[in-house]
Scaffold this motif. Structure first.
Motif, short mmCIF file in Angstrom:
data_model
loop_
_atom_site.label_atom_id
_atom_site.label_comp_id
_atom_site.label_asym_id
_atom_site.label_seq_id
_atom_site.Cartn_x
_atom_site.Cartn_y
_atom_site.Cartn_z
N PHE A 1 7.23 14.24 -10.58
CA PHE A 1 7.92 12.58 -10.39
C PHE A 1 7.48 12.19 -8.99
N ARG A 2 7.37 11.93 -7.46
CA ARG A 2 7.20 11.46 -7.26
C ARG A 2 5.53 11.02 -7.03
N SER A 3 4.89 11.85 -8.23
CA SER A 3 3.55 10.93 -8.45
C SER A 3 3.50 9.96 -9.22
N GLN A 4 4.58 10.51 -9.85
CA GLN A 4 4.91 9.08 -11.28
C GLN A 4 5.75 8.08 -10.03
N VAL A 5 6.00 7.98 -9.27
CA VAL A 5 6.58 6.54 -8.73
C VAL A 5 6.09 6.62 -7.96
N GLU A 6 5.07 6.57 -7.52
CA GLU A 6 3.54 6.42 -6.41
C GLU A 6 2.75 5.60 -7.88
N ARG A 7 2.47 6.49 -9.43
CA ARG A 7 1.96 5.61 -10.00
C ARG A 7 2.30 4.29 -10.32
N ARG A 8 3.61 4.28 -10.90
CA ARG A 8 4.52 2.99 -11.29
C ARG A 8 3.93 2.26 -10.01
N ILE A 9 4.59 2.25 -8.56
CA ILE A 9 4.33 1.60 -7.93
C ILE A 9 2.95 0.85 -7.76
N THR B 1 15.42 -14.06 -17.36
CA THR B 1 15.73 -13.36 -16.24
C THR B 1 15.14 -11.56 -16.10
N ALA B 2 15.06 -10.78 -15.11
CA ALA B 2 14.26 -9.53 -15.22
C ALA B 2 15.40 -8.17 -13.98
N ASN B 3 15.14 -7.29 -13.53
CA ASN B 3 14.99 -6.65 -12.63
C ASN B 3 13.97 -6.30 -11.41
N ASP B 4 13.90 -6.46 -10.25
CA ASP B 4 13.08 -6.93 -9.48
C ASP B 4 12.69 -4.67 -9.58
N LEU B 5 10.94 -4.20 -9.76
CA LEU B 5 10.75 -3.31 -9.78
C LEU B 5 11.18 -2.47 -8.52
N LEU B 6 10.34 -2.95 -7.24
CA LEU B 6 11.53 -1.87 -6.22
C LEU B 6 12.97 -1.49 -6.09
N GLU B 7 12.98 -2.80 -5.87
CA GLU B 7 15.09 -3.37 -5.85
C GLU B 7 15.95 -2.85 -6.24
N GLY B 8 15.31 -3.23 -8.25
CA GLY B 8 16.34 -3.17 -9.16
C GLY B 8 17.62 -4.31 -9.06
N ASP B 9 17.17 -4.76 -8.34
CA ASP B 9 18.13 -6.04 -8.35
C ASP B 9 17.49 -7.22 -9.86
N VAL B 10 18.29 -8.05 -9.31
CA VAL B 10 18.33 -9.17 -10.67
C VAL B 10 17.53 -9.88 -9.94
N GLN C 1 4.01 -9.05 -15.96
CA GLN C 1 3.90 -8.86 -14.37
C GLN C 1 4.57 -7.50 -14.06
N PRO C 2 4.14 -6.40 -14.56
CA PRO C 2 5.33 -4.93 -15.02
C PRO C 2 5.26 -4.53 -13.75
N ALA C 3 4.31 -4.71 -12.79
CA ALA C 3 4.09 -4.59 -11.11
C ALA C 3 5.22 -4.50 -10.11
N ARG C 4 5.54 -6.15 -10.73
CA ARG C 4 6.51 -6.72 -10.16
C ARG C 4 7.81 -7.34 -10.60
N VAL C 5 8.23 -7.00 -12.48
CA VAL C 5 10.01 -7.22 -12.86
C VAL C 5 9.68 -5.65 -14.20
N VAL C 6 11.06 -5.47 -14.48
CA VAL C 6 10.99 -4.28 -15.43
C VAL C 6 11.89 -5.50 -16.27
N GLY D 1 1.34 0.11 -9.68
CA GLY D 1 0.73 -0.57 -11.28
C GLY D 1 0.05 0.32 -12.05
N SER D 2 -0.05 1.88 -11.95
CA SER D 2 -0.57 2.67 -13.01
C SER D 2 -0.30 3.03 -14.30
N LEU D 3 1.18 3.24 -13.73
CA LEU D 3 2.07 3.26 -14.91
C LEU D 3 3.14 1.97 -15.59
N THR D 4 2.63 1.87 -17.06
CA THR D 4 3.81 1.03 -17.23
C THR D 4 5.47 0.98 -17.39
#
Ligand code: HEM
Ligand code: SF4
Lengths: 554, 101
Positions: free
Chosen positions: A19-27, B11-20, B55-60, A29-32
């Motif tokens: 899961f750690r590596s899945q989170v890394e890959r999400r952050i 609107t969306a949630n922030d990927l890292l923080e999860g907030d609005v 922008q999948p690397a920024r928003v959810v 950008g390699s995982l949608t």
């Protein structure tokens, strides 16, 4: 209680590393999100209204002081210093950050706790009677069997993609404290002569189509349990509908096919599964049972308890509501209320968790339980220690004497947290609790179960509350439907809708009218609300809820 | 006849923080609802939603939420969106907490 062996530890460490590596890959950008979502859900990570939420499993509601302390630490270090205990005997953290979740899971893994299968269409945490192993009315402690089910169902390859989520509840007592009839499978320990086995219920569930489970076996020998569960779940896996999410739970499979057809299919499959189980499961069960041997209860005088009862009315009030009968002489089961008036049902701060861990260690044979009613249990306490425990609890705001009373409310997170909610539930619970305390009717009303859900999914068990409250969105405004006559025990019943819903600020006055009608019409102070409701039927209560209509009809 | 388009924000949630978070007219993501771009045209709304979803690397979970014009910028019209601008009602957590400090 059960201690992880080397296999369990290795499995968990590997899952967490994945899961750690899945989170890394999400952050990076390699995982949608589409790819990541099922992976995070498999590890209990949701995205709610304001933040992520991590749902952590407390198997059959049992935990030790070290685990409770770890929750306290994790909540403080990576969250906002509290946790929310749920009806599913889980704990939820409401504010974790995505990048911290792998660290949280590693930390929990060190004490044998995980979040696997707390989401998704899998077999979820098996919930159990929170008085298991302590209750005076119990046939046998159901937790060794619950642990066996946990080991069988965790990562069970065939059951990772069931038509829908699957929940099993188990009780060893005839007094059902585990709401077994509202689960996909309910297991109730019963005796036939000298032999112990299970009454097996199937097809119960709440949600948008509430149903009570039907008996599929009135007596299943204990040794047949896993092959029989395997037969039920694999039959459902094939017969269950996958075309419509709302018709995918086993309750619909049983309902649409009829219990007889479903049972015939299960019994046919059982012939095969039984042959496949070589008996290893029974060896494992024996090993597990050895880890659940009862503590060494002590034989000591209880004068200190009797003296406190006689001299301290505050202690006495608490003892009256928060203690239950233990099977060992001189002992009691303590329910610590997480329902202080005006607080959030089920929430505990890190300081409170630490105190509970300390008390369990010092006075409670190292055991803690979480109840589906969102309270914490110290299952094995000698009565002579109760005055000290009560005093310590009072110091952390944990000595509320209200278990089983109107303020001991189950409430789901509702629209304060949950992305699926249609209305809030927590503030409704808070206002009901403070209102009835302030008008001095809480004790007078006596035993009463109010249960509140913030949407039709019914996580707050409103269908089985004596009074159920369901929050809905009516044209962009919060609106609350009231159901009456539900029952969560061995005499389970689904409450019936009383009539049109109430606006947010009309809920408390409506409940007050309802309960004043009860007080006016009960036989005697010993007749509880639910008993009066059963005797009188809904009419007088509906009249109290809807005085306008009663007048119009007159 | 199709229903008249009512104003929206993305609107969306922030990927890292999860907030609005809310999409602004100058392509930023803001944590304040009133800084959002109030979208009055359906075709433009779809374009902005596509832009956000790209922008999948920024928003959810980007979506269009109902809003209306207010003195300081867009305001939510539904109570769910109003809660999302603040945080839960049982603790001063979430955005209301940030606003307090
Ligand atoms: C992220 C928050 C949550 C989500 C997304 C969620 C989702 C759902 C959904 C969709 C259902 C309906 C299932 C169906 O009818 O097939 C459900 C039922 C249920 N959930 Fe939750 N829930 C959440 C939080 C909780 C919490 C906090 C609890 C415990 C307090 C809980 C306990 C239950 C229970 C007891 C049921 C009804 C029993 C049944 O499955 O029939 N859930 N939940
Ligand atoms: S009942 Fe609805 S609002 Fe409450 S937790 Fe479940 S899904 Fe959320």
């Amino acid at each position: 209680m059960y201690d992880y062996n080397a296999f369990d530890r290795a499995f968990l460490a590997e899952r967490n590393a994945q899961f750690r590596s899945q989170v890394e890959r999400r952050i990076d950008g390699s995982l949608t999100e589409e790819e990541f979502r099922p992976l995070r859900l498999m590890n209990g990570l949701y995205l709610q209204l304001h933040a992520y939420m991590l749902r952590i499993c407390i198997p059959y509601g049992t935990l030790n002081p070290g685990q409770m302390r770890r929750f306290a630490e994790v909540a403080e270090r990576w969250d906002k210093g509290y946790g929310h205990f749920t009806t599913r005997q889980n704990i939820q953290l409401n504010w974790p950050k995505l990048k911290d979740v792998p660290d949280i899971l590693d930390s929990l893994g060190e004490v044998g706790i995980h979040a696997i299968q707390t989401s998704g269409n899998t077999i979820r945490n098996t919930t159990a009677d929170h008085f298991a192993g302590a209750a005076a009315d119990e046939i046998e402690d159901p937790r060794p069997v619950a642990e066996l089910i946990r080991q069988w169902s965790t990562d069970h390859a065939e059951f990772q993609f069931l038509p829908r989520k699957f929940k099993i509840a188990i009780t060893g007592s005839p007094n059902d404290r585990a709401v077994t009839r509202a689960h996909d499978i309910g297991l109730r320990m019963v005796r036939r002569g000298a032999e112990v086995g299970f009454e097996v219920l199937v097809g119960g569930g709440l949600g948008r189509t509430p149903m009570l489970g039907a008996v599929i076996r009135d007596f299943l020998p204990k040794a047949d349990l896993l092959p029989y569960l395997e037969a039920i779940v694999s039959t459902y896996n094939v017969m269950g509908r996958r075309d419509n999410k709302y018709k995918a739970r086993i309750k619909i499979t049983v309902f649409e096919n009829g219990i007889d057809v479903f049972k015939a299919a299960v019994e046919e499959r059982f012939v095969e599964t039984r042959a496949q189980f070589s008996g290893v499961d029974q060896q494992i069960l024996t090993e597990i049972e050895a880890q659940f041997t009862p503590p060494a209860f002590r034989n000591a005088p209880t004068e200190a308890f009797d003296a406190a009862l006689a001299s301290d009315p505050v202690f006495r009030a608490w003892a009256d509501t928060n203690l239950a009968e233990h099977r060992a002489p001189g002992y009691a089961i303590v329910t610590v209320s997480l329902k202080a008036h005006g607080e959030t049902p089920g929430d505990a701060s890190s300081a409170q968790m630490r105190l509970l861990a300390d008390l369990a260690e010092r006075y409670g044979h190292d055991e803690l339980r979480i109840s589906h009613e969102q309270n914490v249990i110290l299952p094995h306490v000698h009565k002579s220690d109760l005055p000290a425990i009560h005093a310590a609890l009072a110091g952390e705001g944990l000595a509320t004497a209200n278990v089983g009373l109107i303020s001991d409310i189950i409430a789901c997170p509702g629209m304060d947290y949950c992305a699926l909610a249609t209305a809030r539930s927590i503030p409704v619970a808070q206002e009901l609790a403070t209102h009835f305390r302030d008008i001095g009717l809480e004790q007078e009303i006596g035993a009463l179960k109010i249960k509140i859900s913030g949407c039709i999914n019914a996580c707050g068990h409103h269908h089985v509350g004596h009074i159920g409250i369901l929050g809905l969105d009516r044209a962009g405004v919060e609106n609350y439907q009231i159901t009456l006559g539900g029952d969560h025990t061995e005499t389970a019943a689904i409450g019936e809708r009383a009539g049109p819903g109430f606006a947010y600020d009309q809920v408390v006055p409506a409940i007050e009218r309802l309960l004043r009608a009860y007080l006016a019409q009960r036989d005697a102070p010993t007749e509880s609300f639910i008993d009066a409701f059963r005797r009188l039927g809904p009419a007088p209560f509906k009249a109290a809820l809807y005085p306008e209509e009663a007048r119009d009809a007159a | 006849m199709s229903r008249r388009f009512t104003p929206k924000v993305v609107t969306a949630n922030d990927l890292l923080e999860g907030d609005v978070i809310y999409l602004t007219a100058d392509d930023r993501w803001s944590r304040a609802h009133h800084e959002a771009e109030l979208i009055e045209d359906e075709a433009h709304a779809q374009l902005r939603l596509l832009f956000a979803s790209g922008q999948p690397a920024r928003v959810v979970g980007a979506y269009l939420a109902e809003a209306k014009a207010g003195p300081d910028g867009p305001e939510p019209t539904h109570f769910r969106e109003a809660f999302r601008t603040r945080g839960p009602s049982n603790y001063p957590h979430g955005k209301q907490e940030a606003a307090n400090v």
